[in-house]
Design a protein around this motif. Sequence first.
Motif, PDB file in Angstrom:
ATOM      1  N   LEU A 112       0.875  -1.116   0.022  1.00 11.71           N
ATOM      2  CA  LEU A 112      -0.108  -0.168   0.046  1.00 11.71           C
ATOM      3  C   LEU A 112       1.021   1.045   0.032  1.00 11.71           C
ATOM      4  CD1 LEU A 112      -2.848   1.184   0.381  1.00 11.71           C
ATOM      5  CD2 LEU A 112      -2.553   0.746   2.945  1.00 11.71           C
ATOM      6  N   MET A 113       1.017   1.971  -1.197  1.00 13.04           N
ATOM      7  CA  MET A 113       1.810   3.444  -1.234  1.00 13.04           C
ATOM      8  C   MET A 113       0.761   4.625  -1.465  1.00 13.04           C
ATOM      9  SD  MET A 113       4.060   2.951  -4.676  1.00 13.04           S
ATOM     10  CE  MET A 113       4.910   1.371  -4.128  1.00 13.04           C
ATOM     11  N   ASN A 114       1.491   5.471  -0.992  1.00 14.32           N
ATOM     12  CA  ASN A 114       0.637   6.884  -1.181  1.00 14.32           C
ATOM     13  C   ASN A 114       1.873   7.814  -1.585  1.00 14.32           C
ATOM     14  OD1 ASN A 114      -1.192   9.048  -0.646  1.00 14.32           O
ATOM     15  ND2 ASN A 114       0.064   9.455   1.165  1.00 14.32           N
ATOM     16  N   ILE A 115       1.202   8.872  -2.371  1.00 16.60           N
ATOM     17  CA  ILE A 115       2.128   9.911  -2.704  1.00 16.60           C
ATOM     18  C   ILE A 115       1.816  11.326  -1.818  1.00 16.60           C
ATOM     19  CG2 ILE A 115       1.068  10.432  -4.761  1.00 16.60           C
ATOM     20  CD1 ILE A 115       3.834  11.084  -5.954  1.00 16.60           C
ATOM     21  N   HIS A 116       2.735  11.909  -1.416  1.00 13.01           N
ATOM     22  CA  HIS A 116       2.490  13.101  -0.717  1.00 13.01           C
ATOM     23  C   HIS A 116       3.377  14.212  -1.354  1.00 13.01           C
ATOM     24  CE1 HIS A 116       1.308  15.595   2.808  1.00 13.01           C
ATOM     25  NE2 HIS A 116       2.662  15.781   2.844  1.00 13.01           N
ATOM     26  N   PRO A 117       2.517  15.481  -1.400  1.00 15.94           N
ATOM     27  CA  PRO A 117       3.336  16.603  -2.200  1.00 15.94           C
ATOM     28  C   PRO A 117       4.161  17.524  -1.041  1.00 15.94           C
ATOM     29  CG  PRO A 117       1.066  17.346  -1.661  1.00 15.94           C
ATOM     30  CD  PRO A 117       1.162  15.811  -1.219  1.00 15.94           C
ATOM     31  N   ALA A 118       5.235  16.883  -0.492  1.00 17.50           N
ATOM     32  CA  ALA A 118       6.271  17.409   0.287  1.00 17.50           C
ATOM     33  C   ALA A 118       7.414  16.369   0.638  1.00 17.50           C
ATOM     34  CB  ALA A 118       5.729  18.045   1.615  1.00 17.50           C
ATOM     35  N   LEU A 119       8.418  16.936   1.163  1.00 21.84           N
ATOM     36  CA  LEU A 119       9.465  15.978   1.632  1.00 21.84           C
ATOM     37  C   LEU A 119       9.186  15.693   3.090  1.00 21.84           C
ATOM     38  CD1 LEU A 119      12.583  17.805   0.119  1.00 21.84           C
ATOM     39  CD2 LEU A 119      11.386  15.908  -0.767  1.00 21.84           C
ATOM     40  N   LEU A 120       8.467  14.392   3.292  1.00 17.11           N
ATOM     41  CA  LEU A 120       8.460  13.974   4.439  1.00 17.11           C
ATOM     42  C   LEU A 120       9.755  13.719   5.257  1.00 17.11           C
ATOM     43  CD1 LEU A 120       5.361  11.677   3.623  1.00 17.11           C
ATOM     44  CD2 LEU A 120       5.243  13.712   4.822  1.00 17.11           C
ATOM     45  N   PRO A 121       9.577  13.910   6.568  1.00 12.91           N
ATOM     46  CA  PRO A 121       8.550  13.933   7.434  1.00 12.91           C
ATOM     47  C   PRO A 121       8.200  15.277   7.520  1.00 12.91           C
ATOM     48  CG  PRO A 121      10.470  13.867   8.750  1.00 12.91           C
ATOM     49  CD  PRO A 121      10.930  13.548   7.324  1.00 12.91           C
ATOM     50  N   ALA A 122       8.408  16.288   6.606  1.00 10.06           N
ATOM     51  CA  ALA A 122       7.890  17.710   7.046  1.00 10.06           C
ATOM     52  C   ALA A 122       6.691  17.797   6.228  1.00 10.06           C
ATOM     53  CB  ALA A 122       8.971  18.733   6.376  1.00 10.06           C
ATOM     54  N   PHE A 123       5.794  18.553   6.694  1.00  7.39           N
ATOM     55  CA  PHE A 123       4.504  19.096   6.365  1.00  7.39           C
ATOM     56  C   PHE A 123       3.456  17.781   5.756  1.00  7.39           C
ATOM     57  CE2 PHE A 123       7.936  22.003   4.809  1.00  7.39           C
ATOM     58  CZ  PHE A 123       7.630  22.908   5.772  1.00  7.39           C
ATOM     59  N   ARG A 124       3.277  17.263   6.743  1.00  4.75           N
ATOM     60  CA  ARG A 124       2.337  16.077   6.683  1.00  4.75           C
ATOM     61  C   ARG A 124       1.026  16.493   6.646  1.00  4.75           C
ATOM     62  NH1 ARG A 124       5.302  13.340  11.692  1.00  4.75           N
ATOM     63  NH2 ARG A 124       6.226  11.588  10.527  1.00  4.75           N
ATOM     64  N   GLY A 125      -0.160  15.823   6.205  1.00  2.00           N
ATOM     65  CA  GLY A 125      -1.585  16.334   6.101  1.00  2.00           C
ATOM     66  C   GLY A 125      -1.809  17.159   5.087  1.00  2.00           C
ATOM     67  N   LEU A 126      -2.985  18.005   5.125  1.00  3.52           N
ATOM     68  CA  LEU A 126      -3.480  18.647   3.806  1.00  3.52           C
ATOM     69  C   LEU A 126      -2.772  19.842   3.648  1.00  3.52           C
ATOM     70  CD1 LEU A 126      -7.211  18.380   5.063  1.00  3.52           C
ATOM     71  CD2 LEU A 126      -6.021  16.941   3.062  1.00  3.52           C
ATOM     72  N   HIS A 127      -2.815  20.244   2.245  1.00  4.51           N
ATOM     73  CA  HIS A 127      -2.144  21.669   2.042  1.00  4.51           C
ATOM     74  C   HIS A 127      -0.777  21.705   2.406  1.00  4.51           C
ATOM     75  CE1 HIS A 127      -6.265  22.846   1.345  1.00  4.51           C
ATOM     76  NE2 HIS A 127      -6.658  22.577   2.558  1.00  4.51           N
ATOM     77  N   ALA A 128      -0.167  20.554   2.083  1.00  2.19           N
ATOM     78  CA  ALA A 128       1.378  20.365   2.298  1.00  2.19           C
ATOM     79  C   ALA A 128       2.243  21.481   1.710  1.00  2.19           C
ATOM     80  CB  ALA A 128       1.766  19.051   1.765  1.00  2.19           C
ATOM     81  N   GLN A 129       1.571  21.847   0.279  1.00  2.00           N
ATOM     82  CA  GLN A 129       2.658  23.033  -0.348  1.00  2.00           C
ATOM     83  C   GLN A 129       2.445  24.311   0.419  1.00  2.00           C
ATOM     84  OE1 GLN A 129      -0.164  21.014  -1.477  1.00  2.00           O
ATOM     85  NE2 GLN A 129       0.553  20.307  -3.484  1.00  2.00           N
TER      86      GLN A 129
END
Length: 207
Positions: A112-129
């Motif tokens: 199970l994989m996900n794409i997130h629009p930030a360099l995790l672990p910074a800016f988790r959750g909504l409106h990461a940009q």
Amino acid sequence: MACDLGVLVSGRGSNLEAILDSVQEGRLKDVRVSVVISSAAGVRALEIARKFGVETEVFDVGSLKQSRLEYDRLLIESLRKHGITSSTGLVVLAGFDRILTAEFVREFSGRLMNIHPALLPAFRGLHAQKQALDYGVKVSGCTVHFVVPEVDSGPIIVQKAVEVKEDDDEESLSDRILREEHQLLPKAIQLFVSGELRIDGRKVVVG
Ligand code: GRF
């Protein structure tokens, strides 16, 4: 034999399109997108799936009155029907806007994989940009990670950095990151399908 993919979406579907383009053009090999499941009716992602001849299922959060667990069990059942189980296939969250229950995450643990629009672990959750812009970072980017029950916290598969420019607003930064997402997600899927990912605690060993 091709690996069955179930892609979960909720809206625009540009990452789904990038996956389907990559498969069609032979850049992403040994993959068959078996089903696209949407949490909303009438979204662009569903049109894209149909254009590519992929089966779709809609479990509209707005009209279904299930509990989160019942809802996720519907998803599990649908994925199984399309050849994606706890021991075969892969589930990709591509702009899926629901938080999945621990039961769902456990069922597909390691698949199970996900794409997130930030360099995790910074800016988790909504409106990461927007979070990245508000914080004033000079570099942000995107991350593909395996999913664990805690949001945006699973072992990281691949990341790509993107420069933040002085005059960026949320839209311009999101666009620049999205272009990289479209490369990164198919790449992560290919690594998985080629058997090149091994989860070792918090880390993903590649190769
Ligand atoms: C992407 O920015 C992705 O990183 C985030 O949701 C957005 C989905 O966009 N999880 P799209 O539906 O793939 O166009």
